[in-house]
Design a protein around this motif. Sequence first.
Motif, PDB file in Angstrom:
ATOM      1  N   TYR A   1       0.838  -1.201   0.000  1.00  0.00           N
ATOM      2  CA  TYR A   1       0.000   0.000   0.000  1.00  0.00           C
ATOM      3  C   TYR A   1       0.868   1.245   0.000  1.00  0.00           C
ATOM      4  CZ  TYR A   1      -3.657  -3.228   1.514  1.00  0.00           C
ATOM      5  OH  TYR A   1      -4.527  -4.274   1.611  1.00  0.00           O
ATOM      6  N   SER A   2       0.365   2.313  -0.579  1.00  0.00           N
ATOM      7  CA  SER A   2       1.068   3.596  -0.524  1.00  0.00           C
ATOM      8  C   SER A   2       0.198   4.677   0.115  1.00  0.00           C
ATOM      9  CB  SER A   2       1.506   4.024  -1.928  1.00  0.00           C
ATOM     10  OG  SER A   2       0.380   4.147  -2.772  1.00  0.00           O
ATOM     11  N   ASP A   3      -0.938   4.291   0.675  1.00  0.00           N
ATOM     12  CA  ASP A   3      -1.820   5.241   1.347  1.00  0.00           C
ATOM     13  C   ASP A   3      -1.786   4.999   2.859  1.00  0.00           C
ATOM     14  OD1 ASP A   3      -3.269   2.894   1.640  1.00  0.00           O
ATOM     15  OD2 ASP A   3      -4.863   3.481   0.269  1.00  0.00           O
ATOM     16  N   HIS A   4      -2.813   5.435   3.582  1.00  0.00           N
ATOM     17  CA  HIS A   4      -2.841   5.318   5.045  1.00  0.00           C
ATOM     18  C   HIS A   4      -2.746   3.869   5.536  1.00  0.00           C
ATOM     19  CE1 HIS A   4      -7.022   4.447   4.063  1.00  0.00           C
ATOM     20  NE2 HIS A   4      -7.104   3.884   5.247  1.00  0.00           N
ATOM     21  N   ARG A   5      -3.037   2.903   4.695  1.00  0.00           N
ATOM     22  CA  ARG A   5      -2.952   1.496   5.099  1.00  0.00           C
ATOM     23  C   ARG A   5      -1.515   0.988   5.171  1.00  0.00           C
ATOM     24  NH1 ARG A   5      -6.652  -0.823   0.525  1.00  0.00           N
ATOM     25  NH2 ARG A   5      -5.410   0.737  -0.552  1.00  0.00           N
ATOM     26  N   ARG A   6      -0.583   1.799   4.730  1.00  0.00           N
ATOM     27  CA  ARG A   6       0.827   1.406   4.742  1.00  0.00           C
ATOM     28  C   ARG A   6       1.363   1.230   6.166  1.00  0.00           C
ATOM     29  NH1 ARG A   6       4.924   3.354   0.478  1.00  0.00           N
ATOM     30  NH2 ARG A   6       6.300   1.604   0.765  1.00  0.00           N
ATOM     31  N   TYR A   7       0.864   2.040   7.120  1.00  0.00           N
ATOM     32  CA  TYR A   7       1.355   2.036   8.491  1.00  0.00           C
ATOM     33  C   TYR A   7       0.290   1.541   9.460  1.00  0.00           C
ATOM     34  CZ  TYR A   7       4.855   4.989   6.331  1.00  0.00           C
ATOM     35  OH  TYR A   7       5.825   5.461   5.511  1.00  0.00           O
ATOM     36  N   PRO A   8       0.714   1.033  10.614  1.00  0.00           N
ATOM     37  CA  PRO A   8      -0.259   0.652  11.647  1.00  0.00           C
ATOM     38  C   PRO A   8      -1.087   1.869  12.070  1.00  0.00           C
ATOM     39  CG  PRO A   8       1.919  -0.213  12.179  1.00  0.00           C
ATOM     40  CD  PRO A   8       2.095   0.729  11.025  1.00  0.00           C
ATOM     41  N   ASP A   9      -2.270   1.626  12.589  1.00  0.00           N
ATOM     42  CA  ASP A   9      -3.131   2.709  13.079  1.00  0.00           C
ATOM     43  C   ASP A   9      -2.667   3.097  14.478  1.00  0.00           C
ATOM     44  OD1 ASP A   9      -5.064   4.493  13.790  1.00  0.00           O
ATOM     45  OD2 ASP A   9      -6.754   3.147  13.473  1.00  0.00           O
ATOM     46  N   PHE A  10      -1.716   4.006  14.548  1.00  0.00           N
ATOM     47  CA  PHE A  10      -1.127   4.400  15.824  1.00  0.00           C
ATOM     48  C   PHE A  10      -2.109   5.131  16.732  1.00  0.00           C
ATOM     49  CE2 PHE A  10       2.757   4.301  13.037  1.00  0.00           C
ATOM     50  CZ  PHE A  10       3.282   3.138  13.585  1.00  0.00           C
ATOM     51  N   SER A  11      -3.207   5.629  16.187  1.00  0.00           N
ATOM     52  CA  SER A  11      -4.202   6.311  17.031  1.00  0.00           C
ATOM     53  C   SER A  11      -4.831   5.355  18.041  1.00  0.00           C
ATOM     54  CB  SER A  11      -5.286   6.971  16.177  1.00  0.00           C
ATOM     55  OG  SER A  11      -6.100   5.978  15.566  1.00  0.00           O
ATOM     56  N   LEU A  12      -4.729   4.053  17.788  1.00  0.00           N
ATOM     57  CA  LEU A  12      -5.263   3.075  18.743  1.00  0.00           C
ATOM     58  C   LEU A  12      -4.392   2.953  19.994  1.00  0.00           C
ATOM     59  CD1 LEU A  12      -6.292   0.293  16.204  1.00  0.00           C
ATOM     60  CD2 LEU A  12      -7.784   1.928  17.369  1.00  0.00           C
ATOM     61  N   ILE A  13      -3.160   3.450  19.919  1.00  0.00           N
ATOM     62  CA  ILE A  13      -2.247   3.409  21.063  1.00  0.00           C
ATOM     63  C   ILE A  13      -2.535   4.565  22.009  1.00  0.00           C
ATOM     64  CG2 ILE A  13       0.161   3.513  21.807  1.00  0.00           C
ATOM     65  CD1 ILE A  13       0.895   2.475  18.997  1.00  0.00           C
ATOM     66  N   SER A  14      -2.738   5.752  21.443  1.00  0.00           N
ATOM     67  CA  SER A  14      -2.944   6.950  22.249  1.00  0.00           C
ATOM     68  C   SER A  14      -3.872   7.899  21.517  1.00  0.00           C
ATOM     69  CB  SER A  14      -1.598   7.644  22.517  1.00  0.00           C
ATOM     70  OG  SER A  14      -1.794   8.904  23.103  1.00  0.00           O
ATOM     71  N   GLN A  15      -5.004   8.175  22.117  1.00  0.00           N
ATOM     72  CA  GLN A  15      -5.951   9.115  21.518  1.00  0.00           C
ATOM     73  C   GLN A  15      -5.382  10.537  21.502  1.00  0.00           C
ATOM     74  OE1 GLN A  15      -8.838   8.264  20.004  1.00  0.00           O
ATOM     75  NE2 GLN A  15      -8.291   6.136  20.416  1.00  0.00           N
ATOM     76  N   SER A  16      -4.565  10.868  22.501  1.00  0.00           N
ATOM     77  CA  SER A  16      -3.998  12.216  22.602  1.00  0.00           C
ATOM     78  C   SER A  16      -2.794  12.416  21.688  1.00  0.00           C
ATOM     79  CB  SER A  16      -3.584  12.505  24.042  1.00  0.00           C
ATOM     80  OG  SER A  16      -2.454  11.722  24.403  1.00  0.00           O
ATOM     81  N   GLY A  17      -2.187  11.330  21.234  1.00  0.00           N
ATOM     82  CA  GLY A  17      -0.995  11.420  20.401  1.00  0.00           C
ATOM     83  C   GLY A  17       0.297  11.515  21.199  1.00  0.00           C
ATOM     84  N   ASP A  18       0.209  11.361  22.526  1.00  0.00           N
ATOM     85  CA  ASP A  18       1.413  11.376  23.360  1.00  0.00           C
ATOM     86  C   ASP A  18       1.942   9.949  23.466  1.00  0.00           C
ATOM     87  OD1 ASP A  18       3.458  11.768  25.128  1.00  0.00           O
ATOM     88  OD2 ASP A  18       2.200  12.479  26.782  1.00  0.00           O
ATOM     89  N   PHE A  19       2.697   9.549  22.463  1.00  0.00           N
ATOM     90  CA  PHE A  19       3.184   8.172  22.400  1.00  0.00           C
ATOM     91  C   PHE A  19       4.295   7.895  23.405  1.00  0.00           C
ATOM     92  CE2 PHE A  19       1.380   9.086  18.206  1.00  0.00           C
ATOM     93  CZ  PHE A  19       0.381   8.132  18.202  1.00  0.00           C
ATOM     94  N   ASN A  20       5.018   8.934  23.811  1.00  0.00           N
ATOM     95  CA  ASN A  20       6.067   8.752  24.817  1.00  0.00           C
ATOM     96  C   ASN A  20       5.475   8.340  26.162  1.00  0.00           C
ATOM     97  OD1 ASN A  20       8.373   9.418  23.191  1.00  0.00           O
ATOM     98  ND2 ASN A  20       7.602  11.507  23.193  1.00  0.00           N
ATOM     99  N   ALA A  21       4.298   8.842  26.493  1.00  0.00           N
ATOM    100  CA  ALA A  21       3.629   8.454  27.736  1.00  0.00           C
ATOM    101  C   ALA A  21       2.902   7.118  27.589  1.00  0.00           C
ATOM    102  CB  ALA A  21       2.641   9.538  28.161  1.00  0.00           C
ATOM    103  N   ALA A  22       2.498   6.792  26.371  1.00  0.00           N
ATOM    104  CA  ALA A  22       1.687   5.600  26.134  1.00  0.00           C
ATOM    105  C   ALA A  22       2.499   4.321  25.982  1.00  0.00           C
ATOM    106  CB  ALA A  22       0.821   5.796  24.887  1.00  0.00           C
ATOM    107  N   ILE A  23       3.777   4.442  25.596  1.00  0.00           N
ATOM    108  CA  ILE A  23       4.602   3.265  25.325  1.00  0.00           C
ATOM    109  C   ILE A  23       5.867   3.325  26.179  1.00  0.00           C
ATOM    110  CG2 ILE A  23       5.974   2.081  23.569  1.00  0.00           C
ATOM    111  CD1 ILE A  23       4.047   3.087  21.507  1.00  0.00           C
ATOM    112  N   SER A  24       6.207   2.205  26.804  1.00  0.00           N
ATOM    113  CA  SER A  24       7.421   2.128  27.620  1.00  0.00           C
ATOM    114  C   SER A  24       8.676   1.996  26.760  1.00  0.00           C
ATOM    115  CB  SER A  24       7.333   0.937  28.578  1.00  0.00           C
ATOM    116  OG  SER A  24       6.180   1.037  29.379  1.00  0.00           O
TER     117      SER A  24
END
Length: 121
Positions: free
Chosen positions: A38-61
């Motif tokens: 894929y070359s569209d949004h399906r190319r990457y995992p849906d990272f919004s499922l990890i953190s709704q706020s987008g603060d991935f540093n707080a969401a992932i160890s």
Amino acid sequence: MAIECLVLGAGQEVGKSCVIVSIHGKRIMFDCGMHMGYSDHRRYPDFSLISQSGDFNAAISCIIITHFHLDHIGALPYFTEVCGYTGPIYMTYPTKAMWPTFETYSIFGKKNTFNSHVANI
């Protein structure tokens, strides 16, 4: 002891390998791959499922990369450069040694810059 798994990719296909494992209050991302079909949004995992706020540093160890294939490491530049993750990234020495070959590949037209916080396992 509860273990939770959030599968963001490669659940039923080859490509985009990315699994978040929660255990003992830690959230560990195993792999951060891309789907080469894929070359569209399906190319990457849906990272919004990890953190709704987008603060991935707080969401992932931390992130653990299992091996150097694009379907396991290809979304890492996107996750660090676009999503802003700056936490620890662990990989084996052979995988890290391959990194210079991947640095020449850039989806952003510039050299990848997150090598400073990548550690060996």
